[in-house]
Design an enzyme around this catalytic site. Sequence first.
Site, PDB file in Angstrom:
ATOM      1  N   ASN A   9       0.858  -1.235   0.083  1.00 13.73           N
ATOM      2  CA  ASN A   9       0.142  -0.010  -0.129  1.00 13.73           C
ATOM      3  C   ASN A   9       0.901   1.199  -0.012  1.00 13.73           C
ATOM      4  O   ASN A   9       1.467   1.689   1.010  1.00 13.73           O
ATOM      5  CB  ASN A   9      -0.929  -0.089   1.262  1.00 13.73           C
ATOM      6  CG  ASN A   9      -1.829   1.283   1.308  1.00 13.73           C
ATOM      7  OD1 ASN A   9      -1.899   2.077   0.492  1.00 13.73           O
ATOM      8  ND2 ASN A   9      -2.870   0.902   2.313  1.00 13.73           N
ATOM      9  N   ARG A  93      -2.468  -1.634  -3.617  1.00 16.22           N
ATOM     10  CA  ARG A  93      -3.539  -0.618  -3.775  1.00 16.22           C
ATOM     11  C   ARG A  93      -3.414   0.252  -4.830  1.00 16.22           C
ATOM     12  O   ARG A  93      -1.998   0.876  -4.880  1.00 16.22           O
ATOM     13  CB  ARG A  93      -3.427   0.153  -2.242  1.00 16.22           C
ATOM     14  CG  ARG A  93      -4.624   1.358  -2.284  1.00 16.22           C
ATOM     15  CD  ARG A  93      -4.388   2.065  -1.191  1.00 16.22           C
ATOM     16  NE  ARG A  93      -5.367   3.254  -1.054  1.00 16.22           N
ATOM     17  CZ  ARG A  93      -5.297   4.312  -0.267  1.00 16.22           C
ATOM     18  NH1 ARG A  93      -4.173   4.279   0.523  1.00 16.22           N
ATOM     19  NH2 ARG A  93      -6.199   5.088  -0.232  1.00 16.22           N
ATOM     20  N   HIS A 181     -11.176   5.892  -1.281  1.00 18.90           N
ATOM     21  CA  HIS A 181     -11.141   4.963  -0.018  1.00 18.90           C
ATOM     22  C   HIS A 181     -12.083   3.763  -0.021  1.00 18.90           C
ATOM     23  O   HIS A 181     -12.543   3.195   0.958  1.00 18.90           O
ATOM     24  CB  HIS A 181     -11.645   5.986   1.083  1.00 18.90           C
ATOM     25  CG  HIS A 181     -10.749   6.928   1.617  1.00 18.90           C
ATOM     26  ND1 HIS A 181     -11.098   8.261   2.031  1.00 18.90           N
ATOM     27  CD2 HIS A 181      -9.607   7.027   1.656  1.00 18.90           C
ATOM     28  CE1 HIS A 181     -10.023   9.112   2.257  1.00 18.90           C
ATOM     29  NE2 HIS A 181      -8.811   8.185   2.077  1.00 18.90           N
ATOM     30  N   ARG A 241      -5.385  18.720   2.218  1.00 18.23           N
ATOM     31  CA  ARG A 241      -6.167  19.276   1.160  1.00 18.23           C
ATOM     32  C   ARG A 241      -7.436  19.915   1.731  1.00 18.23           C
ATOM     33  O   ARG A 241      -8.325  19.839   2.583  1.00 18.23           O
ATOM     34  CB  ARG A 241      -6.814  17.907   0.286  1.00 18.23           C
ATOM     35  CG  ARG A 241      -5.717  17.465  -0.441  1.00 18.23           C
ATOM     36  CD  ARG A 241      -6.187  15.886  -0.830  1.00 18.23           C
ATOM     37  NE  ARG A 241      -5.529  14.800  -0.143  1.00 18.23           N
ATOM     38  CZ  ARG A 241      -5.761  13.520  -0.179  1.00 18.23           C
ATOM     39  NH1 ARG A 241      -6.777  13.052  -0.621  1.00 18.23           N
ATOM     40  NH2 ARG A 241      -5.051  12.653   0.658  1.00 18.23           N
ATOM     41  N   GLU A 379      -7.234  -1.999   4.975  1.00 24.78           N
ATOM     42  CA  GLU A 379      -7.196  -2.069   3.509  1.00 24.78           C
ATOM     43  C   GLU A 379      -6.437  -3.206   2.904  1.00 24.78           C
ATOM     44  O   GLU A 379      -6.793  -3.955   1.920  1.00 24.78           O
ATOM     45  CB  GLU A 379      -6.625  -0.732   2.977  1.00 24.78           C
ATOM     46  CG  GLU A 379      -7.713   0.525   3.481  1.00 24.78           C
ATOM     47  CD  GLU A 379      -7.064   1.912   3.126  1.00 24.78           C
ATOM     48  OE1 GLU A 379      -5.715   1.787   3.615  1.00 24.78           O
ATOM     49  OE2 GLU A 379      -7.507   2.777   2.761  1.00 24.78           O
TER      50      GLU A 379
END
Length: 392
Positions: A9, A93, A181, A241, A379
Site C-alpha cells: 500500500n 492498492r 477510499h 487538502r 485495507e
Amino acid sequence: MSDVILVLNAGSSSIKFAVYPIDADATPVIRGKIAGIGRAPVFSPFDGKDVALDKGELSNLDGAVNHEAIVAMLLTWLQHHEGDTTLVAVGHRVVHGGRNFTAPALIDDAALRELEQLAPLAPLHQPHNLAAIRAVAAWQANLPQVACFDTSFHRTQSRLAQLFALPRDLSDEGIIRYGFHGLSYDYIASILPQHLGERADGRVIVAHLGNGASMCAMKNRKSVATSMGFTALDGLMMGRRCGALDAGVVLYLMQHKGMSAAEVEHLLYRKSGLLGVSEISNNMHVLEESDTPQAREAIDLFCYRAASVLCGLVSAIGGLDALVFTAGIGENSDHIRSLICQRLAWLGVDLDESANCANATRISRAASQVDVLVVPTDEEVVIATATRALVG
Ligand code: ADP
C-alpha cells in the site's frame, strides 16, 4: 515450503506492507511500514505476533531514496525474513481505476499503461502506487501482480450520484465522480454485520477520517454516494487538502493572482486543509494539543464540514441507521467524534460520552436512534483477499 502473498500500500510518503499465507488467513505473518519517504525514512517491521524484526539494510534509509528503490530493497529484505516460504503474488492498492477497472485486476503491460493515464487524476497517490508495481516487475518479471482500486467500490452508485452538472460530452468522456477510499469501505462493509446484525444492511454512513478523509453512504452495504469526486480533493476538509471548493476560487487564483496550474495544485493538495487553516500542522493530534485560536478554528471547521457533508449524504440514503468512524482520526480522536456527533443530535445521534472516551466499539447510548460505532479499518486484508481470489 509454504506460499505467501505480499500486499503493498504505497502512499505519498509511506509504504505499508503485509505478508499473508496463501490460504485464507486474515493475520499477516510479517507486516510493517516505511514512513517519512522523501525526508527521513523510518522502517518498522513486525512479525505476526507484533514483535519488532531486525531492520537489516533498511535501518539507515537515505531521504533521497525514491519509492521504486525502497520497494526493491524491501523485496530483498523480505527474502531474508520470509524463511521457508515462496512469494507467489503481490497485491497493490491503486487509488484510481477510472471507468474501466471496476474490480481487482491482474496487471500486464497494457493495464499498467492505462493506469498511468489516470495519474493526473490522483497526482498524490497514483504515481507511487504504480512505482511499486514497476519495482516488483523489475525484480521478478513473471510474478503475478494484482491491482485493487479505491474507486471500484463506488461503481454501484446510480448515474445521478456520479454526474457533475457539466455538459454531457464531458461526462461521457469520464469527467464524473469516481469516489475513493473504496478498499477501506469494502472492509468496513464486510464486517458490519458482526457489529450491527441486520441493521448493517440499512442506511449506514462510514466516515473514513485520516490524513485523507471522505464519507460513504451505503445501503445493503453497497456504495450509494460518497464525498470524494473526480479526484481525492473533493468533499471533507483533510490534513493538507481543502475538500469541496467553489470552482470560481480556482479561476480567481489563476486569472487574478497569476498562479500557474502547478501552483494551484500545490496549494490545494499540500498547503490547505488543517495545515492551511491552522498554520501549524496537518496532524490532528498536534492541533488538539495546541491552544492557538488558529488550531481551534481548523478543528471546528473540520467538524462543521464533516457534519454538513454527512447531512448531504443522508439525503441520498433517505435517513440514517448507523454511523461508523474509522481511520486515524476516526479511530483515535474521541474529541473529534464528539464534536461531529454534537452537530448531528437532530438526526437522532445520541453519543455515550464515556464509551466514546474509552474508544469503545459502540459509542452511542442504547436509546440512540442512530448506532454510532468505531471500527478500525484494514485495507491490506481486502487486497490480500482479492489477490488470493485472482491468482487462485
Ligand atoms: P492516512 O490517510 O495517511 O492513512 P491515517 O488514517 O493514518 O492517515 O490518519 C492520520 C491522522 O490521524 C493524523 O491527522 C493523525 O494526527 C490522526 N490521529 C492518529 N491518532 C490520533 C489521536 N490519538 N488523536 C487525534 N488524532 C489522531
